[in-house]
Design a protein around this motif. Structure first.
Motif, PDB file in Angstrom:
ATOM      1  N   ASP A 158     -40.593  44.537  19.378  1.00 56.71           N
ATOM      2  CA  ASP A 158     -39.319  44.039  19.546  1.00 56.71           C
ATOM      3  C   ASP A 158     -39.615  42.549  19.575  1.00 56.71           C
ATOM      4  OD1 ASP A 158     -39.479  42.964  22.365  1.00 56.71           O
ATOM      5  OD2 ASP A 158     -40.026  45.088  22.614  1.00 56.71           O
ATOM      6  N   PRO A 159     -38.170  41.837  19.368  1.00 53.77           N
ATOM      7  CA  PRO A 159     -38.381  40.441  19.596  1.00 53.77           C
ATOM      8  C   PRO A 159     -39.237  39.699  20.399  1.00 53.77           C
ATOM      9  CG  PRO A 159     -36.415  40.990  18.585  1.00 53.77           C
ATOM     10  CD  PRO A 159     -37.039  42.228  19.237  1.00 53.77           C
ATOM     11  N   ALA A 160     -39.138  40.004  21.607  1.00 58.92           N
ATOM     12  CA  ALA A 160     -39.709  39.505  22.699  1.00 58.92           C
ATOM     13  C   ALA A 160     -41.332  39.470  22.534  1.00 58.92           C
ATOM     14  CB  ALA A 160     -39.230  40.155  24.193  1.00 58.92           C
ATOM     15  N   VAL A 161     -41.740  40.753  21.905  1.00 56.60           N
ATOM     16  CA  VAL A 161     -43.294  40.884  21.743  1.00 56.60           C
ATOM     17  C   VAL A 161     -43.706  40.106  20.572  1.00 56.60           C
ATOM     18  CG1 VAL A 161     -45.134  42.600  21.055  1.00 56.60           C
ATOM     19  CG2 VAL A 161     -43.214  43.262  22.657  1.00 56.60           C
ATOM     20  N   PHE A 162     -42.949  39.936  19.564  1.00 59.42           N
ATOM     21  CA  PHE A 162     -43.668  38.952  18.497  1.00 59.42           C
ATOM     22  C   PHE A 162     -43.427  37.523  18.990  1.00 59.42           C
ATOM     23  CE2 PHE A 162     -39.544  40.730  16.125  1.00 59.42           C
ATOM     24  CZ  PHE A 162     -38.728  39.429  15.940  1.00 59.42           C
TER      25      PHE A 162
END
Length: 91
Positions: free
Chosen positions: A39-43
């Motif tokens: 998800d965006p928070a991870v990347f």
């Protein structure tokens, strides 16, 4: 290239096991690794901590968002304008 699954690192774990990617990078080098970023928070975390050239595996629906983050034209409050990529000509 070694693909590192997010399960147990950033997925289904609280808090994230941020020590695990660091250990892989220390042992193998970042250029030989690809991390799943579900998800965006991870990347965003990977790019903020390892730079815009970190190899990430994302869902096809997130490619535009990822590449905009890498180039500095998208971000959240804590990354907006702080990630900049100026690749050398021809490279």
């Amino acid at each position: 290239m070694v693909m590192v699954e997010s399960e147990g690192i950033t997925e289904n774990t609280d808090p994230w096991r941020i020590d695990v990617p660091a250990q892989f990078i220390d042992e193998l080098g970042m250029e030989k690794l690809m991390f799943e970023a579900a998800d965006p928070a991870v990347f965003e975390w990977y790019i903020r901590n390892y730079g815009y050239k970190v190899n990430l595996f994302v869902d096809h629906s997130q490619i535009v968002q990822l590449e905009c983050l890498r180039s500095g034209i998208w971000g959240t409050e804590d990354t907006w304008g702080r990630i900049q990529a100026y690749p050398k000509e021809g490279g």
